[in-house]
Design a protein around this motif. Structure first.
Motif, PDB file in Angstrom:
ATOM      1  N   HIS A  97     -11.652  -5.676   8.963  1.00 29.62           N
ATOM      2  CA  HIS A  97     -11.034  -4.640   8.131  1.00 29.62           C
ATOM      3  C   HIS A  97     -10.239  -3.641   8.965  1.00 29.62           C
ATOM      4  N   THR A  98     -10.777  -3.279  10.133  1.00 25.57           N
ATOM      5  CA  THR A  98     -10.057  -2.335  10.995  1.00 25.57           C
ATOM      6  C   THR A  98      -8.741  -2.945  11.472  1.00 25.57           C
ATOM      7  N   VAL A 130      -9.246   1.867   1.984  1.00 23.21           N
ATOM      8  CA  VAL A 130      -9.672   2.539   3.215  1.00 23.21           C
ATOM      9  C   VAL A 130      -8.948   3.879   3.327  1.00 23.21           C
ATOM     10  N   SER A 167     -13.616   6.303   1.736  1.00 20.02           N
ATOM     11  CA  SER A 167     -13.261   4.911   1.465  1.00 20.02           C
ATOM     12  C   SER A 167     -14.155   4.367   0.357  1.00 20.02           C
ATOM     13  N   PHE A 215      -6.391  -3.070   8.487  1.00 15.42           N
ATOM     14  CA  PHE A 215      -5.930  -1.713   8.210  1.00 15.42           C
ATOM     15  C   PHE A 215      -4.803  -1.317   9.147  1.00 15.42           C
ATOM     16  N   LEU A 256      -6.969  -3.219   1.058  1.00 11.57           N
ATOM     17  CA  LEU A 256      -7.183  -4.463   1.780  1.00 11.57           C
ATOM     18  C   LEU A 256      -7.561  -5.619   0.858  1.00 11.57           C
ATOM     19  N   TYR A 277      -7.898   7.420   5.274  1.00 11.30           N
ATOM     20  CA  TYR A 277      -7.632   7.841   6.653  1.00 11.30           C
ATOM     21  C   TYR A 277      -7.041   9.249   6.688  1.00 11.30           C
ATOM     22  N   VAL A 305      -5.270   2.761   2.419  1.00 13.55           N
ATOM     23  CA  VAL A 305      -4.663   1.450   2.651  1.00 13.55           C
ATOM     24  C   VAL A 305      -5.537   0.426   1.933  1.00 13.55           C
ATOM     25  N   TRP A 351      -1.113  -0.363   8.100  1.00 16.15           N
ATOM     26  CA  TRP A 351      -0.702   1.028   8.302  1.00 16.15           C
ATOM     27  C   TRP A 351       0.618   1.074   9.074  1.00 16.15           C
ATOM     28  N   VAL A 383     -10.113   6.930  10.816  1.00 20.84           N
ATOM     29  CA  VAL A 383     -10.271   6.009   9.693  1.00 20.84           C
ATOM     30  C   VAL A 383     -11.722   5.932   9.226  1.00 20.84           C
ATOM     31  N   SER A 386       0.853  -1.180   0.000  1.00 26.34           N
ATOM     32  CA  SER A 386       0.000   0.000   0.000  1.00 26.34           C
ATOM     33  C   SER A 386       0.885   1.224   0.000  1.00 26.34           C
TER      34      SER A 386
END
Length: 471
Positions: free
Chosen positions: A158-159, A63, A141, A162, A54, A65, A52, A166, A132, A27
């Motif tokens: 997903h969180t 995603v 997103s 991420f 996924l 941020y 980012v 990250w 995010v 990413s």
């Protein structure tokens, strides 16, 4: 084993299998933002925005941020990931309305770009924060098939994905103490996210996250909060003694699922709804605005105001907007105008063609899978993670008494009993600490998003707790 336990157990191994693949997908590191349209001069803090990925390809799941480095000592200060509620409200809500360094200047809209000002009580003075946009479809997103990625468990996975990706792109923060922060509906997925991060550490997922704890504001937890709304309303003088007594008798203190044959309970509930029909239940002291902030059609505003703007110059008289400038939703309107401006999108490094219209909240097409988050709190308490649970005490949607009830059900001994906590020698709220390293605090005179309404108190509470000091 509860249904929630089974879902958690079954979902987790699948996630672990695919995670190793996800982390190998590169990413791009985010881009610095030094100036923002609507803000005068260069930003006095470090802001980075980015995506980012996924999914298996770049367009599958991206995603977005906003990352703001601590304005104190980013090398040593904690790192926090902030998840706004909804589910599906952009994390920009947390940044611009609650705990970030920017806020909108509330002034009459004239068709020009809304102005930004500094918020002196920003939590970024003590912590670096990643705001995010999750679940996918929220904020900026995007994904090829958004609906397929919108559920409680997918939000949890997903969180987690991420965050680890990250940190791979930002290795200088791997050793910083990490905290999960969330409010409102995110009180459901956030504890599950913390548990999944913890389990990932235990099985050796890289990079290891220096997980220390979590903090939640007016969090939905049991999904039965409305059962506490009626006694809260009575205690606040919003309904009469007689109606309260009748509600308890006829509904048997169950106000969420009412038997359609129970005419007496239905009658009382109708009377209750009439009593609160002119109350802003998210903050009962605030103005009630006809267009409730959670039902606003921001696209309709945008279309009507765009049409008006075309016939007006910036030097003409201010455009009349049919929203009281004193309403909370007026700020949300300004945010919508700002985020959909081409110059703003360019400054934020938004990829062209990925998001037609930005909406503050996108809450449709979401699958509710986690029945409640109580069990996750139990699991995390056993592992010894710190937690701060705070409640604006004038929120009728997730009343502080409902939060107190599930905390009490954890059955942990009290370390420091109920006492006031102070700011400038005045009572700012009340607090109690437990043996499982949980701190509960009220923010006096505040609503559903406590730091938004009481920024000084919110800042004092956060900075004391994050520094391991008593409130």
């Amino acid at each position: 084993m509860s249904r929630m336990s089974i879902m958690s157990f079954n979902s987790y191994p699948i996630f672990v299998i695919v995670f190793a693949f996800f982390v190998r997908i590169s990413s791009q590191v985010g881009s610095k933002v030094e100036v923002l349209p609507g803000f005068e001069g260069p930003l006095p803090f470090e802001l980075e925005t980015g995506y980012v990925g996924l999914g298996e390809t770049d367009d599958d799941m991206q995603v977005f941020y906003y990352f703001i480095k601590s304005e104190n000592d980013p090398a040593k200060d904690p790192l926090m990931l902030w998840l706004t509620g909804g589910p599906g409200c952009s994390s920009f809500s947390g940044l611009a309305f609650q705990i970030g360094p920017l806020a909108f200047k509330i002034e009459e809209y004239n068709g020009s770009l809304p102005n930004l000002i500094l918020r002196p009580q920003s939590w970024t003075k003590a912590s670096s924060i990643i705001f995010v946009d999750l679940p996918l479809g929220s904020g900026f997103s995007y994904a090829k098939n958004v609906t397929a990625h919108r559920s409680d468990w997918k939000l949890v996975h997903h969180t987690h994905q991420f965050l680890r990706k990250w940190l791979i792109d930002h290795p200088e923060f791997i050793s910083n103490a990490f905290y999960m922060g969330a409010d409102s509906y995110s009180g459901i997925p956030a504890p599950a996210i913390v548990q999944e991060i913890s389990k990932g550490n235990e099985i050796g997922l890289q990079p290891i996250i220096n997980l220390q704890g979590y903090l939640l504001g007016n969090p939905v937890t049991t999904r039965k909060e409305k059962n506490e709304q009626i006694p809260f309303a009575h205690g606040m003088g919003l309904i009469s003694d007689e109606l309260y007594a009748s509600l308890k008798k006829n509904c048997k203190e169950e106000y969420i699922t009412v038997d359609s044959r129970n005419e007496l309970c239905l009658r009382d509930m109708k009377s209750y709804d009439e009593c609160l029909s002119g109350i802003n239940t998210f903050f009962i002291l605030d103005r009630y605005c006809k267009d409730n902030s959670r039902k606003i059609n921001e696209d309709t505003w945008r279309r009507s105001l765009t049409q008006k703007s075309k016939s007006s110059s910036l030097n003409s008289h201010p455009i009349t907007v049919d929203i009281d400038i004193r309403c909370q939703i007026y700020g949300f309107f300004l945010a919508t105008q700002w985020a959909n401006d081409k110059s703003v999108r360019k400054s934020l490094h938004i990829r062209e063609g990925t998001k037609d219209k930005w909406s503050r909240c996108y809450t449709s097409d979401f699958e509710y899978e986690i029945s409640n988050s109580f069990e996750f709190h139990l699991n995390l308490s056993v592992k010894g993670y710190r937690s701060l649970i705070y409640s604006g005490d004038h929120d009728a949607v997730v009343p502080f008494i409902s939060t107190q009830a599930w905390i009490r059900a954890l059955n942990y001994s009290i370390v420091e009993d109920w006492r006031p906590w102070l700011l400038e020698d005045q009572v700012a709220g009340y607090t109690r600490t437990y043996s499982n390293q949980m701190t509960f605090a009220t923010v006096k005179g505040s609503g559903h998003t406590a730091p938004e309404y009481k920024p000084d108190e919110g800042y004092a509470m956060f900075t004391r707790w994050i520094a391991n000091k008593p409130l």
